[in-house]
Design a protein around this motif. Sequence first.
Motif, PDB file in Angstrom:
ATOM      1  N   SER A  53      38.840  33.513  34.354  1.00  0.00           N
ATOM      2  CA  SER A  53      40.104  32.796  34.536  1.00  0.00           C
ATOM      3  C   SER A  53      39.910  31.298  34.436  1.00  0.00           C
ATOM      4  O   SER A  53      40.818  30.576  34.024  1.00  0.00           O
ATOM      5  N   THR A  54      38.737  30.827  34.803  1.00  0.00           N
ATOM      6  CA  THR A  54      38.481  29.396  34.693  1.00  0.00           C
ATOM      7  C   THR A  54      38.541  28.979  33.227  1.00  0.00           C
ATOM      8  O   THR A  54      39.161  27.970  32.887  1.00  0.00           O
ATOM      9  N   GLY A 111      39.893  38.628  41.943  1.00  0.00           N
ATOM     10  CA  GLY A 111      39.329  39.858  42.490  1.00  0.00           C
ATOM     11  C   GLY A 111      38.776  39.660  43.884  1.00  0.00           C
ATOM     12  O   GLY A 111      38.885  40.544  44.746  1.00  0.00           O
TER      13      GLY A 111
HETATM   14  N1  ATP Z   1      40.371  25.940  42.325  1.00  0.00           N
HETATM   15  C1  ATP Z   1      39.122  26.326  42.649  1.00  0.00           C
HETATM   16  N2  ATP Z   1      38.426  25.691  43.625  1.00  0.00           N
HETATM   17  C2  ATP Z   1      37.163  26.078  43.933  1.00  0.00           C
HETATM   18  N3  ATP Z   1      36.523  27.110  43.365  1.00  0.00           N
HETATM   19  C3  ATP Z   1      37.165  27.797  42.406  1.00  0.00           C
HETATM   20  C4  ATP Z   1      38.507  27.446  41.999  1.00  0.00           C
HETATM   21  N4  ATP Z   1      38.892  28.298  41.037  1.00  0.00           N
HETATM   22  C5  ATP Z   1      37.849  29.143  40.834  1.00  0.00           C
HETATM   23  N5  ATP Z   1      36.814  28.850  41.644  1.00  0.00           N
HETATM   24  C6  ATP Z   1      35.515  29.544  41.704  1.00  0.00           C
HETATM   25  O1  ATP Z   1      35.015  29.644  40.401  1.00  0.00           O
HETATM   26  C7  ATP Z   1      34.396  30.910  40.183  1.00  0.00           C
HETATM   27  C8  ATP Z   1      34.993  31.567  38.952  1.00  0.00           C
HETATM   28  O2  ATP Z   1      36.336  31.940  39.216  1.00  0.00           O
HETATM   29  P1  ATP Z   1      37.289  32.644  38.145  1.00  0.00           P
HETATM   30  O3  ATP Z   1      38.650  32.674  38.752  1.00  0.00           O
HETATM   31  O4  ATP Z   1      37.142  31.992  36.837  1.00  0.00           O
HETATM   32  O5  ATP Z   1      36.685  34.125  38.084  1.00  0.00           O
HETATM   33  P2  ATP Z   1      37.170  35.381  37.233  1.00  0.00           P
HETATM   34  O6  ATP Z   1      36.091  35.715  36.278  1.00  0.00           O
HETATM   35  O7  ATP Z   1      38.513  35.148  36.669  1.00  0.00           O
HETATM   36  O8  ATP Z   1      37.221  36.512  38.344  1.00  0.00           O
HETATM   37  P3  ATP Z   1      38.293  37.702  38.625  1.00  0.00           P
HETATM   38  O9  ATP Z   1      37.894  38.839  37.806  1.00  0.00           O
HETATM   39  O10 ATP Z   1      38.091  38.003  40.066  1.00  0.00           O
HETATM   40  O11 ATP Z   1      39.649  37.180  38.332  1.00  0.00           O
HETATM   41  C9  ATP Z   1      34.588  31.691  41.474  1.00  0.00           C
HETATM   42  O12 ATP Z   1      33.385  31.638  42.198  1.00  0.00           O
HETATM   43  C10 ATP Z   1      35.668  30.955  42.207  1.00  0.00           C
HETATM   44  O13 ATP Z   1      35.480  31.039  43.596  1.00  0.00           O
END
Ligand code: ATP
Lengths: 360, 522
Positions: B52-53, B406
């Motif tokens: 998601s990042t 998640g």
């Molecule tokens: N706004 C924020 N502030 C601090 N940490 C963040 C923020 N957004 C994301 N993170 C951290 O960055 C990391 C990656 O998050 P991301 O949301 O990209 O994961 P993801 O692959 O989309 O996971 P999921 O499958 O659970 O959606 C995680 O460890 C999360 O805690």
Amino acid sequence: MSEERAAVAAEQPAVPSALARRRAPLAALARWELLLLLIIVILTWAGTQISKYFLTGANFANLTSAVMEVAIMALPSTLIIIAAEIDLSVESMLGLSSAVLGFLWAAGVPLQLDIGIVLVVGALGGLLNGLLVARAGLPSLVVTLGTLALFRGLAQVILGTNAISSFPAWFTTFGFDSIPGTPVPWTLVVFAVLAAAFWYVTHATWVGRQIFAVGKNKDAARYSGVDVATLKTALFVVSGIIAALAGVILTARFSSARADNGTGLTLTVVTIVLLGGVDINGGKGTIPGVILAVFTIAALQNAMRLAGVSSEYQAVAIGLLLIVSVTAPYFARQARLVSDRVRGGRHPPATAVDPGEVIP
Amino acid sequence: MSDRAPSPDRARLEVHGISKRFDATLALSDVSLDVRAGEIHALVGENGAGKSTLVKILAGVHVPDAGRILLDGREVHVPDPIAARALGIAVVHQEPRLFPDLSVAENVFLADPPRGRYGAISWREMRREADALFEQLDVRLDAGAAVRGLSMADQQLIEIAKALSVDARVLILDEPTASLSAHEVERLFTIVRRTRDRGVAVLFVSHRLDEVFALCDRATVFRDGKHVVTAPIADLTTADLVRFMVGRAVTLFPKAEAAIGEALLEVRDLSRTGAFRDVSFAVHAGEILGLAGLVGAGRTEIARVLFGIDAPSAGEIRLGGRPVHLGSPSAALRAGIAYVPEDRHRDGLVVDFSIADNITLPILPRLFPRLLVHRSAERTLARGYAERLRVRTTGVEQLVQALSGGNQQKVVIAKWLATNPRVLILDEPTRGIDIGAKVEVHRIVSDLAASGLGIIFISSDLPEVLAMSDRILVLHEGRIAAEVPRSEATEERVMFAATGQVAATLPVSAPATRTGAGGGDA
Ligand SMILES: Nc1ncnc2c1ncn2[C@@H]1O[C@H](COP(=O)(O)OP(=O)(O)OP(=O)(O)O)[C@@H](O)[C@H]1O
Ligand SMILES: [Mg+2]
């Protein structure tokens, strides 16, 4: 091997970050409260420039007792605003309390009993607000605007334009005098006790936690078993009782019960709460901030009075202060967003993806 | 849009060396990826892997710390969502963020409403275009209705319609199917394929690996913010993908056989006007009762009544044999019922509370009967649950809004486990969680059942319902269409019932259901 590396990577930053997070909200808050302290210092300095009399014990007693009614009313209002509601009716409940007190006293009912009855009236008025807001689901802005008129109207029905005075000496002493040998007014003791109690409940108990939860997300709070309606009703009841108590204090201080006592004080109460750093949208705020705001307002009003500023201009100043307190956090947030943007951003911006903030 | 016809092998979207740090968390570290025009590219990885990042960086929500983004070979900057739109990047975010007080159509066309003469917004045109989009998706949504109160699935469908309303060069879908059932997913896929065939580059994020195989041309795996592999889907197996994601092999958790005891929760002829009618069933100690059905069939509505959020219009609820009145969630909680709601942002979490504060919120009065909160006790308890569910975090003091989707879901589950319920209602509990965590949730649910809880398991993920449930109630338009025991449960049978075809083809119908529930009492 790669798994191990991942584990280490996850472990390493854990400590500093956890600390940073714990400190972050505190730091933001301390900054606001430091600002208030600074303002108090500046006002005190300005006060001494205006009049030698400013820093005397007698003036301290004057300065504080002049705001004790709004100060105690600001405490429950803080909790109500944190819970994302508002109580505009407090000044009228104060007036109703004063009127009932005078009426009963004039009718020969013993004063101690009068005070008890008046507090019950406050509780009932608060209950009315609470039921309409929390059970019937009406917006508190509208409900308490209605009871603002209703309570004042009742006060006028009960006492008309009469003023009841000739209260016993112990009563007016309580309202007007200080603890012998000190510059501490008795009413400040009342505020101190209440402030300590509200501080404890808000920041140390789970009732406080529930209030913040309701203000931040009332659906999630309800789903978590928080009895949102009862909690809100209780807050309005407490607000009613405290407003009635403020009515008793004001009557004692002026040694005069009148139906129009306290007119216009709601504005000051709300200003204190917001100046104390409480978010008008709910979910954020502290009691210490509000306590500092009480003394800020007290010093400001006193300094203006000593400088001979007319009451109209004093009202203008309070109004401006209210606007500044509401808008300052907003501009601070915007500034932070812009600077984050420039630096490559820490917080997700509150652009079109954040429903709470942008609705026109 | 483009003057040249897109050749299928040209990279439409490229990212090079993207890094992004949040405080102490390195969310993305030097990742690169390319999506070709006319390709559907899967992006998979565990919770918190950084998917998601990356999506948010491409959408202009986050600004990367390092790295370049190229569109059709030219470097672009995406400082904000408006810029992303202007570049033709359409995004469906993981968490629907809609304006609850605006209508469905207004939400769809928020950024760029159709204009009439003199530049005024043409409301009629807007309604018409929204209706057309929903028709494409084959969903029945009133374009004029307010968004407030819509189900997760409907909200997700609105987000999808919003993205499709843009004439996009790149379409990014971040777990769009998480709360959709098979029928809506199939419709969505048809549209996504059509979009691809028009030459659009599609990036598709999902935890449902079967979808990845059904839909995508290539796949990229992220782990711990790093790029692990990119390969054509034809060269991969599910086991490969899982191994790349998790770093080890994961075996699906086989549900443990549990002794089924007495009825804990019984429901008789329960109705709620406009939602469901004459529903009767019982949940027994040790039993996992699955609720299946299409979106809108009434599963969540039943759960809400059982948790005291909505009042039933008729019928009876019994707990431990005695009729109860569940007037509020706090009453239900006291009676030993817990409910993991489907919409975690609206109902499940206070997102700017810490993990610990969220986990203990329902049990504070029980935990601290003398009002004073002991922070260290609270944190220890929360840490226990956070570790049990393997929440990926820097500590339980971290704010929930900083977690990946998640991991937020895991916090919701942790919170309800901490209430120590007798009956646990799970509404889409594995929505958006990765395969490792899903297996973990399945194991926990199975263990809980084995320890004597009664569990109601609602999920749009049919294989999951089949794998987990001792018994499945299939709902169709607010009525129980079939009751299927584990031994007879197949996808076909459940789907048939869910689409309302059961009475004609199978012997199980409403009267049989009632016998089934009655049989539970004996
Ligand atoms: N706004 C924020 N502030 C601090 N940490 C963040 C923020 N957004 C994301 N993170 C951290 O960055 C990391 C990656 O998050 P991301 O949301 O990209 O994961 P993801 O692959 O989309 O996971 P999921 O499958 O659970 O959606 C995680 O460890 C999360 O805690
Ligand atoms: Mg995600």
